[in-house]
Scaffold this motif. Sequence first.
Motif, PDB file in Angstrom:
ATOM      1  N   LEU A  25      67.072  37.784  62.862  1.00 59.53           N
ATOM      2  CA  LEU A  25      66.927  37.712  63.633  1.00 59.53           C
ATOM      3  C   LEU A  25      66.043  37.626  65.172  1.00 59.53           C
ATOM      4  N   PRO A  26      66.421  37.044  66.203  1.00 64.78           N
ATOM      5  CA  PRO A  26      64.766  36.823  67.538  1.00 64.78           C
ATOM      6  C   PRO A  26      64.248  37.843  67.028  1.00 64.78           C
ATOM      7  N   GLY A  27      62.462  38.433  66.727  1.00 61.54           N
ATOM      8  CA  GLY A  27      61.691  38.689  66.257  1.00 61.54           C
ATOM      9  C   GLY A  27      62.334  40.139  65.233  1.00 61.54           C
ATOM     10  N   VAL A  28      61.558  41.148  65.302  1.00 63.08           N
ATOM     11  CA  VAL A  28      62.200  41.543  64.757  1.00 63.08           C
ATOM     12  C   VAL A  28      62.739  43.170  63.943  1.00 63.08           C
ATOM     13  N   VAL A  29      63.073  43.557  63.008  1.00 58.89           N
ATOM     14  CA  VAL A  29      63.238  44.878  63.316  1.00 58.89           C
ATOM     15  C   VAL A  29      62.707  45.499  62.368  1.00 58.89           C
ATOM     16  N   GLY A  33      62.168  54.985  55.062  1.00 58.66           N
ATOM     17  CA  GLY A  33      62.128  56.583  55.196  1.00 58.66           C
ATOM     18  C   GLY A  33      61.540  56.304  53.255  1.00 58.66           C
ATOM     19  N   ASN A  34      62.157  57.934  53.437  1.00 53.56           N
ATOM     20  CA  ASN A  34      61.819  58.518  51.786  1.00 53.56           C
ATOM     21  C   ASN A  34      62.878  58.314  51.388  1.00 53.56           C
ATOM     22  N   SER A  35      63.374  57.568  50.722  1.00 57.21           N
ATOM     23  CA  SER A  35      64.929  57.297  50.063  1.00 57.21           C
ATOM     24  C   SER A  35      65.509  56.661  50.428  1.00 57.21           C
ATOM     25  N   LEU A  36      65.833  55.624  50.111  1.00 60.04           N
ATOM     26  CA  LEU A  36      66.809  54.224  50.546  1.00 60.04           C
ATOM     27  C   LEU A  36      67.881  54.567  51.431  1.00 60.04           C
ATOM     28  N   GLU A  37      68.781  56.032  51.613  1.00 53.78           N
ATOM     29  CA  GLU A  37      69.611  56.014  52.167  1.00 53.78           C
ATOM     30  C   GLU A  37      69.125  56.429  53.223  1.00 53.78           C
ATOM     31  N   GLU A  38      68.216  57.471  54.023  1.00 49.79           N
ATOM     32  CA  GLU A  38      67.356  57.390  55.283  1.00 49.79           C
ATOM     33  C   GLU A  38      67.148  56.458  55.688  1.00 49.79           C
ATOM     34  N   LEU A  39      66.143  55.274  54.751  1.00 47.45           N
ATOM     35  CA  LEU A  39      65.798  54.395  55.148  1.00 47.45           C
ATOM     36  C   LEU A  39      67.306  53.413  55.752  1.00 47.45           C
ATOM     37  N   LYS A  40      67.935  53.380  55.302  1.00 45.69           N
ATOM     38  CA  LYS A  40      68.768  52.543  56.141  1.00 45.69           C
ATOM     39  C   LYS A  40      69.931  53.810  57.033  1.00 45.69           C
ATOM     40  N   ILE A  41      69.758  54.681  57.493  1.00 40.87           N
ATOM     41  CA  ILE A  41      69.668  55.401  58.898  1.00 40.87           C
ATOM     42  C   ILE A  41      68.348  55.195  59.974  1.00 40.87           C
ATOM     43  N   ASN A  42      67.905  54.962  59.625  1.00 38.85           N
ATOM     44  CA  ASN A  42      66.089  54.602  60.266  1.00 38.85           C
ATOM     45  C   ASN A  42      66.714  53.462  60.398  1.00 38.85           C
ATOM     46  N   LEU A  43      67.252  52.381  59.874  1.00 38.47           N
ATOM     47  CA  LEU A  43      66.996  51.184  60.008  1.00 38.47           C
ATOM     48  C   LEU A  43      68.248  50.771  61.056  1.00 38.47           C
ATOM     49  N   TYR A  50      66.981  47.936  69.128  1.00 40.31           N
ATOM     50  CA  TYR A  50      65.783  46.827  69.465  1.00 40.31           C
ATOM     51  C   TYR A  50      67.598  46.364  70.773  1.00 40.31           C
ATOM     52  N   LEU A  51      68.688  46.634  70.030  1.00 49.18           N
ATOM     53  CA  LEU A  51      69.428  45.429  71.208  1.00 49.18           C
ATOM     54  C   LEU A  51      69.685  46.466  72.383  1.00 49.18           C
ATOM     55  N   GLU A  52      69.425  48.029  72.616  1.00 46.72           N
ATOM     56  CA  GLU A  52      68.936  48.361  73.571  1.00 46.72           C
ATOM     57  C   GLU A  52      68.428  47.782  74.521  1.00 46.72           C
ATOM     58  N   THR A  53      66.804  47.776  73.971  1.00 44.10           N
ATOM     59  CA  THR A  53      66.265  47.104  74.558  1.00 44.10           C
ATOM     60  C   THR A  53      66.087  45.676  75.783  1.00 44.10           C
TER      61      THR A  53
END
Length: 137
Positions: A25-29, A33-43, A50-53
Amino acid sequence: MKNKSIEVYLEKAADGTYWGTTQNLPGVVTAFGNSLEELKINLQQAYSDYLETAMEVNEEWIQEILNANVFVYRLDIQALFKLIPEIKISSLAKKAGINESLMRQYATGKANASEERAKKIEKALHELGNELLSVSF
């Protein structure tokens, strides 16, 4: 980037935290997370922000990535064994037809797998996943 995926590199920190960073992506996101699932939700949330901004400040490249909302998670072989410690190095090596000692070198980062070897490991992992999915109780 219409209908293309967003590549995310995954890693697991020494404290057990999962981290994900976009690669194409242009830039970085990035998110964690404390789990893989939490990471995916947070990402997903970080990507939405990122899109909104980008839309608010009218970034020139925003139209290129608006439809890119499929995440493909990637990790190196060393990270795989940290991320999923339940996978036995020797068992995966056998399934992939790779010498156990060499697989341990990949797992510790002492050696890097060629693209062909990495594909063998990936195939063995997918086979294992399919075998696990076929189990019923």
